[in-house]
Design an enzyme around this catalytic site. Structure first.
Site, PDB file in Angstrom:
ATOM      1  N   SER A 261       0.844 -20.340   1.025  1.00  0.00           N
ATOM      2  CA  SER A 261       2.034 -20.011   0.412  1.00  0.00           C
ATOM      3  C   SER A 261       3.333 -20.587   1.038  1.00  0.00           C
ATOM      4  O   SER A 261       3.557 -21.115   2.032  1.00  0.00           O
ATOM      5  CB  SER A 261       2.002 -18.359   0.454  1.00  0.00           C
ATOM      6  OG  SER A 261       2.442 -17.812   1.685  1.00  0.00           O
ATOM      7  N   LYS A 262       4.503 -20.316   0.242  1.00  0.00           N
ATOM      8  CA  LYS A 262       5.755 -20.554   0.647  1.00  0.00           C
ATOM      9  C   LYS A 262       6.264 -20.391   2.033  1.00  0.00           C
ATOM     10  O   LYS A 262       6.717 -21.350   2.668  1.00  0.00           O
ATOM     11  CB  LYS A 262       6.779 -19.968  -0.337  1.00  0.00           C
ATOM     12  CG  LYS A 262       7.374 -20.955  -1.275  1.00  0.00           C
ATOM     13  CD  LYS A 262       8.808 -20.415  -1.709  1.00  0.00           C
ATOM     14  CE  LYS A 262       9.040 -21.594  -2.776  1.00  0.00           C
ATOM     15  NZ  LYS A 262       9.626 -21.076  -4.110  1.00  0.00           N
TER      16      LYS A 262
END
Ligand code: GLU
Length: 488
Positions: A261-262
């Site tokens: 994820s980011k």
């Protein structure tokens, strides 16, 4: 049979780094078998698909050198063909018109939820509990429409969806090249919708029809599509088409083992370009993410294609490792063609400001000796900052210290000597510095630091005679004079 693979992204954002790896595996597999690799843009979600996202996918693939063998196919443009196939399935009795309304379907689910809740209630008899559970199981099971039975009368002038008649009994199985055999009981497969009430084809239908029409023999994609594959197989069967081979590859996880994820770092492929990685390195890193060939780490596209196989793809999710990516990037920084590296470095340097033409030519001179001074382009650019710095240079603390009192006298002495040199070259400069030491009682340890300070401002740099050679006569003397007050 010649192998045909495909990458089928939905253009709803950037090209995800995991998607880039999927594309790469498809390309490598096709190349290994001297087959073809195709690109299909799945732009059927008209609300979320944008031309910018399509371009981002094309740009991302292009940057990595992942080139499809044909121009891309756009899924939305093929809707008529999808509809035609659904109608063919109706004609063959494999699909049917279903008149259930969304409200009726919702009511069914609600009844299932309510029964499940009721079955958990305290103080009810075992008999009631069993009855409620049976209701819950029936209502929450895979949907089988009453209209799958041809005897059920159609509703006059009512909207309908077209549904596949799911297999009545038995199992649906795929022999996945990565996951092994995966089966599901037919009762778990619903009469899935092929055409919505507005007549548009669903994703499930479009994927199968397109893969068939494109002649795809091997579907290599993320394992988040494994369950979809089990629902797609009955569509192939209903059309009487051969089912392709499947290889569902585990997704990429972050260093901590959680789904990427980011917060783990960059997700978009082009973000890696912007972070100063070389496409060769990102490609090499991605191919090793989940696939291995002995202990080898470094592969060109062709080298990887020569040995690539689905059997060497691991079943466990691979973890992205940014240190390893940097190390591989460092390998390519040291080994790619010098003019390619120069161009990439110039792009990197231009991010922080204009590069003066003299500085650019100094960088070209210095590159062969300096290219091992960073694993990423920003690191490498940092190593060149002493060449780029604009006059008068900013002096750091250490440099200021070296330029105090006698330091300045020694600097002036060096200036006087080097300005008389005929041939401005590293060797002459070295000899001149030695001559100064011989003629005076000074050591290199005494004249070096103020000179280095004046020329670099205290930034890291190689040998000082080398630095002078790269800077050239004019810039060297000017940098020295910038530090010498006019009365010295
Ligand atoms: N369009 C799907 C996605 O982007 C992939 C479909 C497929 O590979 O079958 O997740």
């Amino acid at each position: 049979m010649s192998v045909i693979t495909r990458f089928a992204p939905s253009p709803t954002g950037m090209l995800h780094i995991g998607g880039a790896r999927t594309a790469l595996f498809n390309l490598l597999y096709a190349k290994h078998h001297r087959g073809r690799f195709l690109l299909r843009i799945e732009d059927t979600d008209l609300k979320r698909s944008t031309p910018e996202a399509v371009q981002a996918i094309l740009d991302g693939l292009d940057w990595l050198g992942i080139t499809p063998d044909d121009p891309p196919i756009f899924q939305a443009a093929r809707a008529e063909r999808h509809i035609q196939c659904a109608e063919e399935m109706i004609a063959r009795g494999k699909a049917f018109r279903c008149y259930a309304t969304p409200e009726e379907l919702q009511a069914r689910r609600d009844a299932g939820d309510a029964a499940r809740k009721a079955a958990k209630a305290d103080g009810i008899s075992e008999e009631d509990r069993a009855r409620q559970l049976a209701v819950a199981n029936e209502k929450l099971a895979a949907y089988r429409s009453p209209w799958r039975d041809p005897a059920t009368a159609p509703r006059d002038k009512a909207p309908y969806t077209v549904r596949l008649r799911a297999p009545d009994a038995g199992e649906v199985a795929i022999a996945d090249k990565v996951q092994g055999t995966v089966t599901v009981d037919a009762s778990e497969i619903d009469d899935l919708i092929l055409l919505r009430a507005d007549g548009t084809p669903t994703y499930m239908l479009a994927v199968v029809v397109d893969d068939h029409d494109m002649g795809v023999t091997h579907i290599i994609r993320g394992d988040d599509h494994l369950r979809n594959a089990l629902r797609q197989v009955p569509i192939y069967q209903a059309m009487g088409w051969p089912v392709p081979e499947f290889a569902h590859i585990p997704l990429i996880h972050g260093p901590d083992g959680a789904k990427l994820s980011k917060r783990h770092g960059a997700l978009g492929t082009l973000a890696y370009r912007d972070l100063g990685y070389l496409p060769e390195a990102v490609c090499n890193y991605l191919m090793r993410l989940g696939w291995s060939h002995g202990d080898e780490e470094i592969f060109s596209m062709d080298e990887a294609a020569a040995v690539f196989g689905l059997d060497a793809i691991g079943k466990a999710p691979s973890r992205i490792d940014f240190d390893k990516l940097s190390a591989i990037n460092g390998h390519y920084i040291r080994t790619i063609d010098e003019s390619r590296l120069y161009d990439a470095l110039m792009v990197e340097l231009a991010k922080t400001g204009e590069v003066r033409p003299e500085a650019a030519s100094n960088i070209a001179k210095a590159l062969p000796l300096m290219r091992d001074r960073g694993d990423t382009l920003p690191e490498l650019a940092g190593a060149f900052s002493f060449l780029l710095a604009a006059r008068p240079l900013e002096m750091n603390k250490k440099a200021r210290k070296a330029l105090r009192a006698e330091g300045l006298d020694r600097l002036a002495l060096v200036r006087d000597h080097v300005s008389k040199i005929d041939r401005w070259a590293e060797n002459e400069l070295k000899l001149t510095l030695q001559a100064i030491c011989n003629e005076t009682a000074l050591s290199m340890g005494q004249i070096g630091p103020p000179l280095r300070a004046a020329l670099t401002g205290g930034l890291p740099a190689p040998d000082i005679d080398q630095v002078m050679a790269w800077l050239g006569r004019e810039e060297t003397i000017a940098r020295i004079e910038d530090q010498i007050p006019t009365d010295v």
